[in-house]
Design a protein around this motif. Structure first.
Motif, PDB file in Angstrom:
ATOM      1  N   GLU A 127       0.896  -1.187  -0.084  1.00 13.24           N
ATOM      2  CA  GLU A 127      -0.062   0.034  -0.001  1.00 13.24           C
ATOM      3  C   GLU A 127       0.943   1.207   0.006  1.00 13.24           C
ATOM      4  O   GLU A 127       1.857   1.168   0.744  1.00 13.24           O
ATOM      5  N   SER A 128       0.468   2.263  -0.666  1.00  9.50           N
ATOM      6  CA  SER A 128       0.915   3.376  -0.665  1.00  9.50           C
ATOM      7  C   SER A 128       0.209   4.609  -0.613  1.00  9.50           C
ATOM      8  O   SER A 128      -0.824   4.434  -0.874  1.00  9.50           O
ATOM      9  N   ARG A 129       0.707   5.658   0.082  1.00  9.19           N
ATOM     10  CA  ARG A 129      -0.369   6.815  -0.057  1.00  9.19           C
ATOM     11  C   ARG A 129       0.577   8.142  -0.124  1.00  9.19           C
ATOM     12  O   ARG A 129       1.801   8.146   0.236  1.00  9.19           O
ATOM     13  N   ASP A 130       0.066   8.985  -0.862  1.00 10.08           N
ATOM     14  CA  ASP A 130       0.508  10.164  -1.106  1.00 10.08           C
ATOM     15  C   ASP A 130      -0.446  11.256  -0.865  1.00 10.08           C
ATOM     16  O   ASP A 130      -1.635  11.419  -1.752  1.00 10.08           O
ATOM     17  N   GLY A 131      -0.655  12.176   0.029  1.00  2.00           N
ATOM     18  CA  GLY A 131      -1.728  13.139   0.639  1.00  2.00           C
ATOM     19  C   GLY A 131      -2.782  12.075   0.856  1.00  2.00           C
ATOM     20  O   GLY A 131      -2.984  11.470   1.584  1.00  2.00           O
ATOM     21  N   ASP A 132      -4.059  12.683   0.021  1.00  2.00           N
ATOM     22  CA  ASP A 132      -5.157  11.986   0.418  1.00  2.00           C
ATOM     23  C   ASP A 132      -5.696  10.815  -0.492  1.00  2.00           C
ATOM     24  O   ASP A 132      -6.638  10.179  -0.526  1.00  2.00           O
ATOM     25  N   VAL A 133      -4.699  10.148  -1.314  1.00  4.36           N
ATOM     26  CA  VAL A 133      -4.825   8.953  -2.380  1.00  4.36           C
ATOM     27  C   VAL A 133      -4.085   8.021  -1.672  1.00  4.36           C
ATOM     28  O   VAL A 133      -2.847   8.074  -1.578  1.00  4.36           O
ATOM     29  N   VAL A 134      -4.757   6.874  -1.543  1.00  2.62           N
ATOM     30  CA  VAL A 134      -4.248   5.723  -1.346  1.00  2.62           C
ATOM     31  C   VAL A 134      -4.280   4.548  -2.296  1.00  2.62           C
ATOM     32  O   VAL A 134      -5.471   4.420  -2.857  1.00  2.62           O
ATOM     33  N   GLN A 135      -3.414   3.822  -2.646  1.00  2.00           N
ATOM     34  CA  GLN A 135      -3.489   2.696  -3.626  1.00  2.00           C
ATOM     35  C   GLN A 135      -2.717   1.661  -3.143  1.00  2.00           C
ATOM     36  O   GLN A 135      -1.745   1.649  -2.218  1.00  2.00           O
ATOM     37  N   GLY A 136      -3.254   0.393  -3.224  1.00  2.00           N
ATOM     38  CA  GLY A 136      -2.744  -0.596  -2.710  1.00  2.00           C
ATOM     39  C   GLY A 136      -3.390  -2.008  -3.470  1.00  2.00           C
ATOM     40  O   GLY A 136      -4.287  -1.987  -4.316  1.00  2.00           O
TER      41      GLY A 136
END
Length: 177
Positions: A88-97
């Motif tokens: 999982e990765s998060r950049d600000g308010d966007v999470v992808q995993g």
């Protein structure tokens, strides 16, 4: 016996009047066989008032307006067969995993997900067999097959036992003259 009752009554009257300080809650022993329970000797005092805390601890946490992280794990246990992974990765308010695991029916489930303030949480689930069907048929076929020693019959029908009529005769008596 009458003296004990009079003394008890005097003590009870003095305690109710507030002359005798008493325990928070007390019961007197029975005075006679006819009196099994005596009223409480003293009244229970009201609870003390609760004081609120004087000062409150203030914890100052730093606020990160643009949080970022990367997270991953992978488990492949040959002894137990446990196989699962996630990243999982998060950049600000966007999470992808994505995460995957082996279901009990022999399929690998893989879930790809995203989350953001505009589209919310979205997930796509894929299931695929661990072994191809043609390989399963070849591997699963037995090399040699032995017929069972005994076959189990279906349920038996119940019939009443046949009743045999038995004739009984008394032994023949033999008389000798």
């Amino acid at each position: 016996m009458a003296f004990k009752f009079i003394a008890f009554a005097a003590c009870l009257a003095a305690a109710q009047a507030g002359i005798i300080p008493a325990a928070p809650l007390a019961y007197a022993a029975p005075v006679s066989a006819h009196l099994a329970y005596a009223a409480p000797v003293a009244k229970v005092a009201a609870p003390l008032a609760y004081a609120a805390p004087v000062a409150k601890a203030v914890v100052s946490e730093e606020y990160d307006p643009h949080p970022q992280y990367n997270y991953a794990y992978d488990i492949q246990d040959g002894l137990t067969g446990d196989s699962k992974s996630q990243h999982e990765s998060r950049d600000g308010d966007v999470v992808q995993g994505s995460y995957s695991l082996i279901d009990a029916d022999g399929f690998r489930r893989t879930v790809d997900y995203t989350a953001d303030p505009v589209h919310g949480f979205n997930a796509v689930v894929n299931r695929e067999p661990l072994v191809q069907k043609s390989v399963v048929a070849k591997v699963a076929a037995p090399v040699a097959y032995a017929a069972p020693v005994a076959k189990i019959a279906g349920p038996l029908a119940y019939a009443q036992p046949a009743i045999a009529k038995v004739a009984y005769s008394a032994p023949v008596a033999q008389y000798y003259h």
